[in-house]
Motif scaffolding. Structure first.
Motif, mmCIF file in Angstrom:
data_model
loop_
_atom_site.group_PDB
_atom_site.id
_atom_site.type_symbol
_atom_site.label_atom_id
_atom_site.label_comp_id
_atom_site.label_asym_id
_atom_site.label_seq_id
_atom_site.Cartn_x
_atom_site.Cartn_y
_atom_site.Cartn_z
ATOM 1 N N SER A 295 4.774 -0.768 -12.852
ATOM 2 C CA SER A 295 6.197 -1.130 -12.742
ATOM 3 C C SER A 295 6.849 -0.447 -11.552
ATOM 4 O O SER A 295 7.627 -1.068 -10.813
ATOM 5 C CB SER A 295 6.952 -0.759 -14.025
ATOM 6 N N ASN A 296 6.534 0.828 -11.348
ATOM 7 C CA ASN A 296 7.097 1.561 -10.204
ATOM 8 C C ASN A 296 6.578 1.007 -8.883
ATOM 9 O O ASN A 296 7.315 0.926 -7.900
ATOM 10 C CB ASN A 296 6.767 3.052 -10.310
ATOM 11 N N ILE A 297 5.305 0.648 -8.867
ATOM 12 C CA ILE A 297 4.701 0.107 -7.631
ATOM 13 C C ILE A 297 5.367 -1.212 -7.252
ATOM 14 O O ILE A 297 5.783 -1.403 -6.102
ATOM 15 C CB ILE A 297 3.174 -0.082 -7.788
ATOM 16 N N ILE A 298 5.492 -2.123 -8.221
ATOM 17 C CA ILE A 298 6.040 -3.447 -7.889
ATOM 18 C C ILE A 298 7.535 -3.374 -7.551
ATOM 19 O O ILE A 298 8.023 -4.105 -6.696
ATOM 20 C CB ILE A 298 5.767 -4.486 -9.013
ATOM 21 N N LYS A 299 8.238 -2.437 -8.218
ATOM 22 C CA LYS A 299 9.659 -2.258 -7.904
ATOM 23 C C LYS A 299 9.817 -1.762 -6.465
ATOM 24 O O LYS A 299 10.644 -2.278 -5.702
ATOM 25 C CB LYS A 299 10.283 -1.265 -8.886
ATOM 26 N N LEU B 87 0.824 -1.212 0.000
ATOM 27 C CA LEU B 87 0.000 0.000 0.000
ATOM 28 C C LEU B 87 0.857 1.260 0.000
ATOM 29 O O LEU B 87 0.529 2.241 -0.681
ATOM 30 C CB LEU B 87 -0.944 0.002 1.213
ATOM 31 N N GLU B 88 1.954 1.248 0.743
ATOM 32 C CA GLU B 88 2.849 2.406 0.764
ATOM 33 C C GLU B 88 3.486 2.617 -0.605
ATOM 34 O O GLU B 88 3.664 3.754 -1.054
ATOM 35 C CB GLU B 88 3.931 2.240 1.839
ATOM 36 N N ALA B 89 3.831 1.524 -1.275
ATOM 37 C CA ALA B 89 4.416 1.629 -2.616
ATOM 38 C C ALA B 89 3.391 2.209 -3.589
ATOM 39 O O ALA B 89 3.722 3.064 -4.421
ATOM 40 C CB ALA B 89 4.870 0.247 -3.091
ATOM 41 N N ALA B 90 2.139 1.757 -3.477
ATOM 42 C CA ALA B 90 1.076 2.284 -4.345
ATOM 43 C C ALA B 90 0.819 3.756 -4.048
ATOM 44 O O ALA B 90 0.706 4.582 -4.958
ATOM 45 C CB ALA B 90 -0.199 1.461 -4.162
ATOM 46 N N LYS B 91 0.751 4.095 -2.763
ATOM 47 C CA LYS B 91 0.497 5.493 -2.384
ATOM 48 C C LYS B 91 1.619 6.409 -2.884
ATOM 49 O O LYS B 91 1.369 7.516 -3.368
ATOM 50 C CB LYS B 91 0.362 5.612 -0.869
ATOM 51 N N LYS B 92 2.849 5.924 -2.789
ATOM 52 C CA LYS B 92 4.002 6.696 -3.268
ATOM 53 C C LYS B 92 3.869 6.996 -4.759
ATOM 54 O O LYS B 92 4.101 8.116 -5.207
ATOM 55 C CB LYS B 92 5.283 5.900 -2.992
ATOM 56 N N GLU C 207 -7.009 -6.033 -9.386
ATOM 57 C CA GLU C 207 -7.385 -6.230 -10.789
ATOM 58 C C GLU C 207 -6.471 -5.416 -11.708
ATOM 59 O O GLU C 207 -6.062 -5.875 -12.767
ATOM 60 C CB GLU C 207 -8.840 -5.792 -11.015
ATOM 61 N N ASP C 208 -6.183 -4.186 -11.281
ATOM 62 C CA ASP C 208 -5.359 -3.266 -12.074
ATOM 63 C C ASP C 208 -4.962 -2.087 -11.175
ATOM 64 O O ASP C 208 -5.278 -2.080 -9.983
ATOM 65 C CB ASP C 208 -6.122 -2.774 -13.321
ATOM 66 N N LYS C 209 -4.292 -1.106 -11.745
ATOM 67 C CA LYS C 209 -3.836 0.026 -10.918
ATOM 68 C C LYS C 209 -5.018 0.858 -10.408
ATOM 69 O O LYS C 209 -4.960 1.429 -9.314
ATOM 70 C CB LYS C 209 -2.839 0.890 -11.678
ATOM 71 N N GLU C 210 -6.112 0.916 -11.183
ATOM 72 C CA GLU C 210 -7.301 1.649 -10.742
ATOM 73 C C GLU C 210 -7.891 0.999 -9.488
ATOM 74 O O GLU C 210 -8.324 1.701 -8.569
ATOM 75 C CB GLU C 210 -8.341 1.685 -11.865
ATOM 76 N N ILE D 47 7.870 -6.823 -5.328
ATOM 77 C CA ILE D 47 7.074 -7.988 -5.740
ATOM 78 C C ILE D 47 7.090 -8.082 -7.263
ATOM 79 O O ILE D 47 7.501 -7.144 -7.950
ATOM 80 C CB ILE D 47 5.612 -7.898 -5.239
ATOM 81 N N SER D 48 6.624 -9.197 -7.773
ATOM 82 C CA SER D 48 6.568 -9.382 -9.224
ATOM 83 C C SER D 48 5.259 -8.810 -9.765
ATOM 84 O O SER D 48 4.306 -8.585 -9.016
ATOM 85 C CB SER D 48 6.637 -10.875 -9.561
ATOM 86 N N ARG D 49 5.224 -8.598 -11.079
ATOM 87 C CA ARG D 49 3.995 -8.110 -11.719
ATOM 88 C C ARG D 49 2.855 -9.116 -11.520
ATOM 89 O O ARG D 49 1.709 -8.736 -11.265
ATOM 90 C CB ARG D 49 4.243 -7.862 -13.214
#
Length: 200
Positions: A36-40, A18-23, A54-57, A44-46
C-alpha cells in the motif's frame, strides 16, 4: 523477477516505481513492508503493481539484485586495479560500503534483516554459488600466487570465508552504530588474522 510489463515501462515510470519500493524497503524490513505504501508513493493502483511484480518479495529482490550487480562491477574493477590482490580488493570494497550514500538505508535494512536468500544475493557481489564458468572467469582475475590455496575449490571456499567476514563486520557496524574508522579497524584485524593464519 519482475514481469515483462515492468521492463516495457517508460524509464521515468520504472524509476518512480523503483524509488517508491526502495523508500518502503528502507523504512521497514521486507516482511513488514507495505505494498500500500509503495503504490501510494508511486501513484499507481494495486492492480498495476501486480502487473509488474509477483509480490513485494519480487520487488525487493529485484532491487537487491541490481544493487549487488552494481557492487560486483565495482569489486571487479578494484580487483583489476590491485592486479588480482584479493585482500587489498576486499579492504577497499569494505570501505566502499562504509561510505555508501545513495542506497544506505536500503542496504542497512537488508543487512540487519538478513535471511539465507538475502545472504546469497550479497554473495554474488564477490563470488558465485558454485564452481562454474562464471566462477572460473572471476578466478582468472585473482592473483593466486599471493594466496595459500592449491586449487579452485580452495579458492572458492576462501572467497566464501572472506565474504562472510566482510558481511558480519558490516552487520556489526550497523547493529552497533559503529563509526566508520572503528568498523574498519575491526575488519582489518580479522583480515590480518586470515592473512597470517590462526595456527602456529
Amino acid at each position: 523477477m519482475p514481469k515483462l510489463t515492468f521492463f516495457n515501462l517508460p524509464e521515468d515510470k520504472k524509476q518512480t516505481l523503483l524509488e517508491a519500493a526502495k523508500k518502503e524497503f528502507s523504512s521497514a524490513p521486507l516482511f513488514d513492508a507495505s505494498i500500500s505504501n509503495i503504490i501510494k508513493s508511486a501513484g499507481i493502483s494495486r492492480g498495476s503493481f501486480y502487473q509488474y511484480f509477483e509480490d513485494k518479495e519480487d520487488a525487493f529482490f529485484y532491487l537487491l539484485g541490481e544493487f549487488a550487480k552494481e557492487k560486483k562491477a565495482a569489486f571487479l574493477s578494484m580487483l583489476e586495479k590491485y592486479e588480482g590482490d584479493l585482500f587489498r580488493t576486499f579492504i577497499d570494497f569494505f570501505e566502499l560500503f562504509l561510505h555508501e550514500e545513495g542506497n544506505f538505508t536500503f542496504f542497512k535494512n537488508a543487512l540487519l534483516n538478513m535471511t539465507h536468500k538475502i545472504e546469497r544475493t550479497f554473495d554474488r557481489m564477490t563470488s558465485e554459488h558454485e564452481i562454474d564458468e562464471k566462477f572460473n572467469m572471476l578466478c582468472s582475475r585473482i592473483n593466486i600466487s599471493k594466496m595459500n590455496v592449491t586449487d579452485e575449490v580452495e579458492l572458492f571456499h576462501a572467497l566464501q570465508i572472506i565474504t562472510s567476514v566482510m558481511l558480519r563486520n558490516l552487520i556489526n557496524k550497523f547493529a552497533q552504530d559503529l563509526p566508520p574508522d572503528t568498523a574498519m579497524k575491526n575488519f582489518m584485524m580479522e583480515m590480518n588474522l586470515l592473512k597470517r593464519g590462526l595456527v602456529r
